[in-house]
Design a protein around this motif. Sequence first.
Motif, mmCIF file in Angstrom:
data_model
loop_
_atom_site.group_PDB
_atom_site.id
_atom_site.type_symbol
_atom_site.label_atom_id
_atom_site.label_comp_id
_atom_site.label_asym_id
_atom_site.label_seq_id
_atom_site.Cartn_x
_atom_site.Cartn_y
_atom_site.Cartn_z
ATOM 1 N N PHE A 206 0.816 -1.220 0.000
ATOM 2 C CA PHE A 206 0.000 0.000 0.000
ATOM 3 C C PHE A 206 0.844 1.261 0.000
ATOM 4 O O PHE A 206 0.345 2.366 -0.175
ATOM 5 N N ASP A 207 2.138 1.165 0.234
ATOM 6 C CA ASP A 207 3.081 2.190 -0.225
ATOM 7 C C ASP A 207 4.320 1.420 -0.646
ATOM 8 O O ASP A 207 4.256 0.193 -0.752
ATOM 9 N N ARG A 208 5.432 2.109 -0.891
ATOM 10 C CA ARG A 208 6.524 1.325 -1.479
ATOM 11 C C ARG A 208 7.233 0.411 -0.467
ATOM 12 O O ARG A 208 8.010 -0.442 -0.832
ATOM 13 N N VAL A 209 6.973 0.610 0.824
ATOM 14 C CA VAL A 209 7.703 -0.195 1.811
ATOM 15 C C VAL A 209 6.805 -1.038 2.722
ATOM 16 O O VAL A 209 7.298 -1.816 3.531
ATOM 17 N N PHE A 284 -7.919 -9.443 -1.140
ATOM 18 C CA PHE A 284 -8.100 -8.024 -1.505
ATOM 19 C C PHE A 284 -6.748 -7.341 -1.617
ATOM 20 O O PHE A 284 -5.771 -7.794 -1.021
ATOM 21 N N ARG A 285 -6.720 -6.257 -2.378
ATOM 22 C CA ARG A 285 -5.479 -5.469 -2.465
ATOM 23 C C ARG A 285 -5.802 -3.992 -2.271
ATOM 24 O O ARG A 285 -6.874 -3.523 -2.696
ATOM 25 N N PRO A 286 -4.865 -3.263 -1.657
ATOM 26 C CA PRO A 286 -5.059 -1.826 -1.510
ATOM 27 C C PRO A 286 -4.950 -1.151 -2.878
ATOM 28 O O PRO A 286 -4.419 -1.763 -3.814
ATOM 29 N N PRO A 287 -5.402 0.086 -3.014
ATOM 30 C CA PRO A 287 -5.307 0.746 -4.321
ATOM 31 C C PRO A 287 -3.854 0.930 -4.736
ATOM 32 O O PRO A 287 -2.984 1.104 -3.883
ATOM 33 N N ALA A 288 -3.611 0.879 -6.076
ATOM 34 C CA ALA A 288 -2.245 1.084 -6.587
ATOM 35 C C ALA A 288 -1.794 2.471 -6.162
ATOM 36 O O ALA A 288 -2.571 3.428 -6.221
ATOM 37 N N PHE A 294 3.662 6.323 3.521
ATOM 38 C CA PHE A 294 2.626 7.175 4.107
ATOM 39 C C PHE A 294 3.158 7.794 5.389
ATOM 40 O O PHE A 294 3.706 7.092 6.239
ATOM 41 N N LYS A 295 2.992 9.081 5.526
ATOM 42 C CA LYS A 295 3.453 9.743 6.756
ATOM 43 C C LYS A 295 2.304 9.818 7.736
ATOM 44 O O LYS A 295 1.147 10.009 7.344
ATOM 45 N N LYS A 296 2.617 9.659 9.022
ATOM 46 C CA LYS A 296 1.520 9.826 9.974
ATOM 47 C C LYS A 296 1.317 11.314 10.222
ATOM 48 O O LYS A 296 2.261 12.077 10.336
ATOM 49 N N GLY A 297 0.040 11.704 10.210
ATOM 50 C CA GLY A 297 -0.238 13.125 10.410
ATOM 51 C C GLY A 297 -1.393 13.288 11.366
ATOM 52 O O GLY A 297 -1.986 14.353 11.462
ATOM 53 N N GLY A 298 -1.741 12.238 12.070
ATOM 54 C CA GLY A 298 -2.850 12.359 13.020
ATOM 55 C C GLY A 298 -4.162 11.873 12.455
ATOM 56 O O GLY A 298 -4.969 11.280 13.159
ATOM 57 N N ALA A 299 -4.365 12.054 11.131
ATOM 58 C CA ALA A 299 -5.645 11.652 10.534
ATOM 59 C C ALA A 299 -5.633 10.150 10.258
ATOM 60 O O ALA A 299 -4.566 9.575 9.997
ATOM 61 N N PRO A 300 -6.781 9.472 10.349
ATOM 62 C CA PRO A 300 -6.806 8.032 10.029
ATOM 63 C C PRO A 300 -6.451 7.803 8.563
ATOM 64 O O PRO A 300 -6.681 8.679 7.729
ATOM 65 N N LEU A 301 -5.886 6.646 8.287
ATOM 66 C CA LEU A 301 -5.557 6.297 6.896
ATOM 67 C C LEU A 301 -6.678 5.418 6.365
ATOM 68 O O LEU A 301 -6.926 4.345 6.898
ATOM 69 N N GLU A 306 -9.555 -3.462 -3.196
ATOM 70 C CA GLU A 306 -10.213 -4.072 -4.371
ATOM 71 C C GLU A 306 -10.127 -5.591 -4.254
ATOM 72 O O GLU A 306 -9.118 -6.095 -3.751
ATOM 73 N N PRO A 307 -11.092 -6.356 -4.773
ATOM 74 C CA PRO A 307 -10.928 -7.818 -4.739
ATOM 75 C C PRO A 307 -9.828 -8.274 -5.711
ATOM 76 O O PRO A 307 -9.685 -7.702 -6.790
#
Length: 403
Positions: A206-209, A284-288, A294-301, A306-307
């Motif tokens: 869901f991100d590169r790492v 399922f897979r996360p979106p491309a 992803f940086k944490k910024g306090g907001a939920p991710l 997708e199936p």
Amino acid sequence: MIPDHYLFDTFHGKRIHLGVTGSIAAYKALDLTRAFLRLHIQVGATLTDAARKFVTDLSFGALGADPLFTDMFAEGMNYDHLEPAVADAFVVAPATANIVAKMANGLADDLLSCQLLAYPGPVLVAPAMNPRMWQAPATQHNWKTLGERGVGRIEPDCGNVACGDTGQGRLAPVDEIFIRTLAALSPQDLRGKKVMLTLGPTREYFDRVRFWSNPSTGIMGACLAIAAALRGAEVTAITGPVELALPAMIRRIPVVSAREMFEAAADVFPSQDIGCFTAAVADFRPPACDIGKFKKGGAPLALTFEPNPDILATLSGSKRQDQQTIGFAAEAQNLEANASSKLARKNLDLIVANPVDEPGAGFASKTNRVLVMDRHGRQESWPQLPKTEIAWRIWDWILMNTP
Ligand code: PMT
């Protein structure tokens, strides 16, 4: 070290004879002896004079090798010199250029070469020598001759050799020699069959790492792949990201994501007789996404998954009449009902259901407990057993029920 998933416990009482010749790699024949004895395979050994400059017969005897032979005219020798003839396989490891030449030319001027000349069963040879000796036209000619006579040839590895040269000449890894010997001891009841397996987890980044995955180690699938190869099948394993050794006789196609596994399986399956789907594929897979991290910024991710394609349902749904498919079912409850519904829904010949919330079963365990069920309504529950044993029994089941 031989990996645990190579340790098939079906060779009790078999007998192998080991020929050890003069090489710095002779000590590895001790590891080989220990590995065979662990499977309750009886090991006899013959050491040439040159081998005894590197290792002693005492070491082999201390491990449990019996009978032990050294020179032809040793005092107190109680055994018939040609007694290894009753062994189920004869393995020469390490084999020098000299013993390869003697075997190719039928020379019998010491005890080991006499025993090899008289031996009627399967012979395997694993050479170890200086790369220039290995490349010498005479050695290559002898090696070819052994192949033409049906001798099992285990090619030396490339790398640095003891005398400082680099090239091909190192003894093949002990686990390769071990598995090739088990193949020589196995029934060849899957010979002529092509078998494809999927095994291990898939990773959906869901991100590169970072990724979404599951704890599958691939052990169950590896045991099935190795058992099929030992029994003579031509095996292709499509492996998710797992740290798992597989013998060289298995073609390995490494993949990462469910879609890569699907593409590889769709490419291979049409040429196969049997497909065995042990992989724990992410449904399922996360979106491309091309974000480094992803940086944490306090907001939920929030990600919308997708199936993924159902590899087994797709390939089994369109299989030919002459193809068979084996599916696995990882269940936390209602093992029987869920397995039965997957057997029908995915058009399978056999389903193997395992409880994934039970100690000693399912993911990342050396043992498993399974319920097997086939399309003709036959069903059996097996107790907790090593995955190697379950794999062996699954192939027995397939063979028993294949017309
Ligand atoms: O690898 P180990 O650590 O040894 O663990 C072994 C195991 C628990 C992973 C194995 O025994 C097992 O149960 N594998 C199947 C896991 C699974 O995904 O089960 P499922 O019930 O979700 O899927 C049913 C079948 O469809 C399986 O054959 C699966 O490979 C296949 N499938 C599922 C989803 C999908 N997208 N494609 C598929 O091919």
